[in-house]
Design a protein around this motif. Structure first.
Motif, PDB file in Angstrom:
ATOM      1  N   GLU A 119       1.163  -1.305  -0.065  1.00  0.00           N
ATOM      2  CA  GLU A 119      -0.112  -0.001  -0.045  1.00  0.00           C
ATOM      3  C   GLU A 119       0.719   1.328   0.037  1.00  0.00           C
ATOM      4  OE1 GLU A 119      -3.520   0.910   0.315  1.00  0.00           O
ATOM      5  OE2 GLU A 119      -3.547  -0.828  -0.905  1.00  0.00           O
ATOM      6  N   LYS A 130      -1.417  -3.430  -5.869  1.00  0.00           N
ATOM      7  CA  LYS A 130      -2.905  -3.794  -5.351  1.00  0.00           C
ATOM      8  C   LYS A 130      -3.037  -5.194  -6.119  1.00  0.00           C
ATOM      9  CE  LYS A 130      -5.498  -1.534  -3.468  1.00  0.00           C
ATOM     10  NZ  LYS A 130      -6.241  -1.583  -2.107  1.00  0.00           N
ATOM     11  N   GLY A 194     -12.504   6.824   7.336  1.00  0.00           N
ATOM     12  CA  GLY A 194     -12.797   5.867   6.312  1.00  0.00           C
ATOM     13  C   GLY A 194     -14.139   5.285   6.217  1.00  0.00           C
ATOM     14  N   PRO A 308     -14.385  -2.377   3.691  1.00  0.00           N
ATOM     15  CA  PRO A 308     -13.064  -1.642   3.286  1.00  0.00           C
ATOM     16  C   PRO A 308     -11.985  -2.406   3.399  1.00  0.00           C
ATOM     17  CG  PRO A 308     -13.914  -0.822   5.457  1.00  0.00           C
ATOM     18  CD  PRO A 308     -15.127  -1.902   4.833  1.00  0.00           C
ATOM     19  N   ARG A 310      -8.722  -0.444   3.226  1.00  0.00           N
ATOM     20  CA  ARG A 310      -7.972   0.700   2.788  1.00  0.00           C
ATOM     21  C   ARG A 310      -6.703   0.836   3.720  1.00  0.00           C
ATOM     22  NH1 ARG A 310      -7.562   5.609   5.147  1.00  0.00           N
ATOM     23  NH2 ARG A 310      -9.066   5.090   6.744  1.00  0.00           N
ATOM     24  N   THR A 311      -6.842   0.322   4.853  1.00  0.00           N
ATOM     25  CA  THR A 311      -5.760   0.397   5.774  1.00  0.00           C
ATOM     26  C   THR A 311      -5.250  -0.999   6.366  1.00  0.00           C
ATOM     27  OG1 THR A 311      -7.089   0.488   7.950  1.00  0.00           O
ATOM     28  CG2 THR A 311      -6.682   2.620   6.676  1.00  0.00           C
TER      29      THR A 311
END
Length: 561
Positions: A119, A130, A194, A308, A310-311
């Motif tokens: 990431e 990704k 988020g 999600p 994202r993190t």
């Protein structure tokens, strides 16, 4: 080393950690025999890894925030490699389980660190990273059984673990030398607001992961332990799943629709596995195609879109959800399947004895043949033991008896195959139902579909209903006629009546066997097995309160004593 090369090495390490939940499945029958354990014991080899990984992911993610991905990842990969070495040299199932637990801790650190490092890229390199992460997340678990089977066939089950050690240690060096931003900056990014997690996709992801375990674990166990398929052939057979998953992952559309359609296809494939008509490997292809397509549709839609990713924290919770589903279903169905397999094997042994006793073979020969063939059959490798015994005993027969013997052998074999299949059907039905339930959980969140998507969902619904129904009909048409174990006190058997003095002796021996079994309260098949095998004798005594004696009249008559 270029950024893309680093990303590939790191993705391989992550894929290895994810594949390890399933990579050992094709080796489980060898583990069962060599380490003298049970079906529950070998199920724990997978279950322990999934459980410890699920427990460790969130704490490791917090540790990574403080100390950075390169350090945590390198330590995790090194631990994973050394734990793999421990698994490879384990001489007991307890030591193997300890190694698997340590592998899982290292695997958790590997996954969290690799996600953070991939990431942390920019532009085209980040997009490439990704895609690598998505490929590892979707395909690795499906590729695991095929890779493990190939290694087991070429070398030994221990090779599955030993080959991972140098790969993990090399990846640890790459991870430690990968440049990254300051951990405090990355932690601040993780803390940024988020998308929130939703309950329905979370439940659906756990249900889908549990259902896929049936294809990745139970199907492999059926092939290798139940049908005695060699690991390489089984590996080639289950390679259908990752190929179909790759195709499914390329299908676009609304995430909720893809997740629901994928769940239904997984359900259709898994339910069809409950109705395999016979032991031909070709029958497993269509269910695997359906489940693989569903896997490729559902997992990317659920993980990263509806939920999600994202993190690092998101990734930790996603992976935790998946592995909680895997562990839960193995914990529940592992013991159920083991018990059903043991019961089915015992029933098949008794039915096989019935077939042998009714065959037109010389009386003394066939009555000693029945326990010789079925006495060594157990739940560890029922068909393998039977086929070995059939080949061994065939060599002792006269040429004129071989046609009848071969007919008997075929009937005994198909009886065992049917019994083994029955022991897995509940597990496949339950896990298939879980996948369908996942689709129902997602349905309230689905937006109105477009015409194209509506048509796709309609086809999916038809396939979900049709595939199990077609397989059930084929199974019913091809299933061998059940062998009844008659009450020896009231049975009116059609005796072989092979003629001559030997035929007369044979018929009287079978009548005497029924009389003796009636007096003891057992079936004649149980009595024959108990007279020949000490473990069966113990089981007989526990059930009926008497231990059959080899010195009485019936034993002398049957065994020529």
């Amino acid at each position: 080393m270029s950024p893309r090369t680093r990303s590939i090495v790191l993705a391989i390490a992550a894929g290895l950690a994810l594949a390890d939940a399933s990579i050992v499945t094709l080796a489980l029958p060898e583990v069962l025999v060599q380490l003298d354990t049970s079906v529950e014991g070998v199920a724990a080899v997978i279950g322990v890894y999934a459980l410890v990984l699920a427990v460790a992911l969130v704490p490791v993610e917090r540790l990574q925030r403080t100390h950075g991905a390169p350090l945590v990842g390198a330590a995790g990969m090194a631990l994973f490699g050394l734990a793999s070495l421990l698994c490879g040299v384990a001489g007991s199932v307890v030591l193997l389980l300890v190694g698997r637990a340590l592998q899982a801790v290292g695997g958790a650190a590997t996954l969290i660190a690799v996600f953070a490092l991939l990431e942390d890229g920019h532009g085209a390199d980040r997009a490439h990273a990704k895609r690598l992460w998505l490929g590892a997340a979707v395909l690795s678990a499906a590729v695991g059984p095929a890779l493990g089977g190939a290694l087991t066939q070429a070398f030994d089950w221990r090779a599955i673990f030993l080959f991972q050690t140098p790969v993990a240690l090399a990846a640890a060096w790459v991870c430690r030398t990968t440049p990254t931003r300051d951990p405090a900056v990355l932690a601040a990014d993780d803390d940024a607001p988020g998308p929130r997690w939703a309950a329905q996709p979370t439940v659906a992801l756990a249900l889908v992961s549990a259902a896929l375990t049936a294809v990745l674990f139970l199907l492999v166990l059926l092939l290798v332990a139940g049908w005695s398929v060699d690991p390489l052939r089984a590996a080639l057979t289950v390679s259908v799943l990752p190929a179909a998953a790759l195709v499914g992952s390329r299908i676009g559309g609304d995430a909720t629709h893809r997740a629901a359609a994928g769940s239904l296809l997984i359900g259709a494939g898994t339910l069809a596995l409950a109705f395999l008509p016979d032991d031909r490997l070709l029958w497993t292809v269509a269910p695997q195609v359906l489940a693989g397509l569903g896997m490729g549709l559902a997992l990317p839609a659920l993980g990263g879109e509806l939920l999600p990713e994202r993190t690092g924290r998101d990734a930790a919770w996603l992976l935790t959800t998946r592995h909680v589903g895997i562990f839960a279903i193995i914990a529940v169905l592992g013991s159920i399947t083991a018990t059903r397999l043991e019961d089915a094997t015992q029933r098949a042994r008794e039915r096989g004895v019935a077939v042998a006793l009714d065959a037109r073979l010389p009386p003394q020969q066939k009555v000693s043949l029945a326990p010789a063939l079925l006495g060594s059959v157990d739940a560890a490798d029922p068909r393998g033991a039977l086929l070995e015994a059939l080949d061994r005993e065939r060599a002792s027969l006269d040429p004129e008896d071989l046609p009848e013997y071969d007919r008997m052998a075929s009937r005994v074999d198909e009886t065992l195959i049917a019994a083994v299949g029955e022991s897995f059907d509940v597990a496949f039905l339950v896990t298939g139902g879980l996948a369908v339930l996942a689709a129902l959980v997602l349905a309230p969140k689905a937006p109105p579909p477009s015409v194209r998507t509506g048509a796709l969902l309609g086809v999916t619904l038809v396939v979900t209903a049709a595939a199990p129904a077609l397989y059930a009909r084929e199974q019913d048409d091809r299933r061998p006629t059940p062998i009844a174990l008659l009450d020896p006190c009231t049975a009116e058997r059609q005796l072989p009546g092979s003629g001559g003095l030997s035929g007369f002796v044979q018929d009287r021996a079978l009548e005497a066997l029924d009389t003796s079994a009636c007096e003891l309260g057992s079936s004649r098949e149980e009595l024959v097995l108990a007279l020949a095998d000490p473990q069966d004798a113990d089981r007989f005594e526990e059930r009926y309160g008497r231990r059959p004696s080899a010195g009485n009249i019936i034993t002398s008559l049957l065994f020529g004593g």
